[in-house]
Design a protein around this motif. Structure first.
Motif: not given
Length: 310
Positions: A3-8, A163-166
């Motif tokens: 899973p990749t983290n796309s969070s700002f 959750m990490l993908r959100l």
């Protein structure tokens, strides 16, 4: 792919149990006391069971694991919650939040299945006493615990991985005292449909399967107890199960109220109060529930005290 983290967002602000300034210090003292009693109670049971050979039975093997889980479970979020009561800004980093979410899910799901294993143990002890040592062999007990931790691992990975993908954009205030699933979903600026589906599937499986198993086990137990002719025998059989029924009711009841209903701003405030039961009260109460009326635990305590005296 992982899973990749796309969070700002790089950090979150935890609202806490309440934002009323006058209640922060009293709540800090209350939850600090509860946390210390939780640690001492569960550590006490762990050492007591480990040091006394007459407690090396399947029932106490599961109780040992339950105490270990409660000890770790309460330590996932309580120290941070205590700090937040006395600090001006309740900040938790993004990585810290996701780590807390993972271990919170892991130990919560583990507890579901340990309680289920304990119900099965009581079923075998009361309904098939002559086969108890064969059915509840060390290999079976180990397999039940391994299965519990594997279910917990898979459930925690499913929740945390999704959750990490959100993507979390600007809003970073979590309406809770810990990084829980539903409050985090409310902050996402991308679709949470898959996450909500995962919640209903994973939470549904990890609540419904244990609950049905426990109900079926106690259905057979009740049937067996009612066939016991002596009043003393019935009373003894009921007393061995009453502690477990109380623990199960507290944990599953408050957990189901939090997760298996539609979420809203109002329900989040209700959920915070409900979550106190399964995050703080249950780990606090379990050592007392399982020891106050337990003759084996009292005997082990007396033996340990006599060893210290001599």
């Amino acid at each position: 792919m992982a899973p990749t983290n796309s969070s700002f967002v790089t950090e979150f602000i935890l609202v806490g149990l309440t934002d009323l300034p006058d209640l922060q210090l009293p709540l800090f003292c209350l939850f600090l006391l509860m946390y210390m009693v939780t640690l001492l109670g569960n550590l006490g049971l762990i050492f007591l069971i480990g040091l006394n050979s007459h407690l090396h039975t399947p029932m106490y093997f599961f109780l040992f694991n339950l105490s270990f889980i409660d000890f770790c479970y309460s330590s996932v979020f309580t120290p941070k919650m205590l700090i937040n009561f006395i600090s001006k800004k309740n900040i938790i980093s993004y990585k810290g939040c996701m780590t807390q979410l993972y271990f919170f899910c892991f130990f919560a799901i583990s507890e579901c299945y340990v309680l289920t294993s304990m119900a099965y143990d009581r079923y075998v002890a009361i309904c098939n006493p002559l086969l108890y040592n064969v059915v509840m062999s060390p290999n079976v007990c180990f397999s039940l615990m391994l299965g519990s931790y594997l279910m917990a691992f898979s459930g925690a990975m499913a929740h945390t991985g999704r959750m990490l993908r959100l993507t979390f954009c600007d809003v970073n205030t979590i309406n809770h005292y810990l990084c829980d699933i539903l409050p985090l979903l409310q902050l996402s600026c991308t679709s949470t449909y898959v996450n909500e589906l995962v919640v209903y599937i994973v939470v549904g499986i990890n609540v419904i399967v244990p609950t049905v198993t426990i109900f079926v086990s106690y259905g057979f137990i009740l049937s067996s107890i009612l066939r016991i002719s002596s009043t003393e025998g019935r009373s003894k059989a009921f007393s061995t199960c009453s502690s477990h029924i109380i623990a199960v009711s507290l944990f599953f009841g408050s957990g189901a109220f939090m997760y298996l209903k539609p979420s809203s701003a109002g329900s989040m405030d209700e959920g915070k109060i409900s979550s106190v039961f399964y995050t703080t009260t249950v780990p606090l109460m379990n050592p007392f529930i399982y020891s106050l009326r337990n003759k084996d635990i009292k005997l082990a305590l007396r033996r340990n005290q006599s060893r210290k005296m001599f």
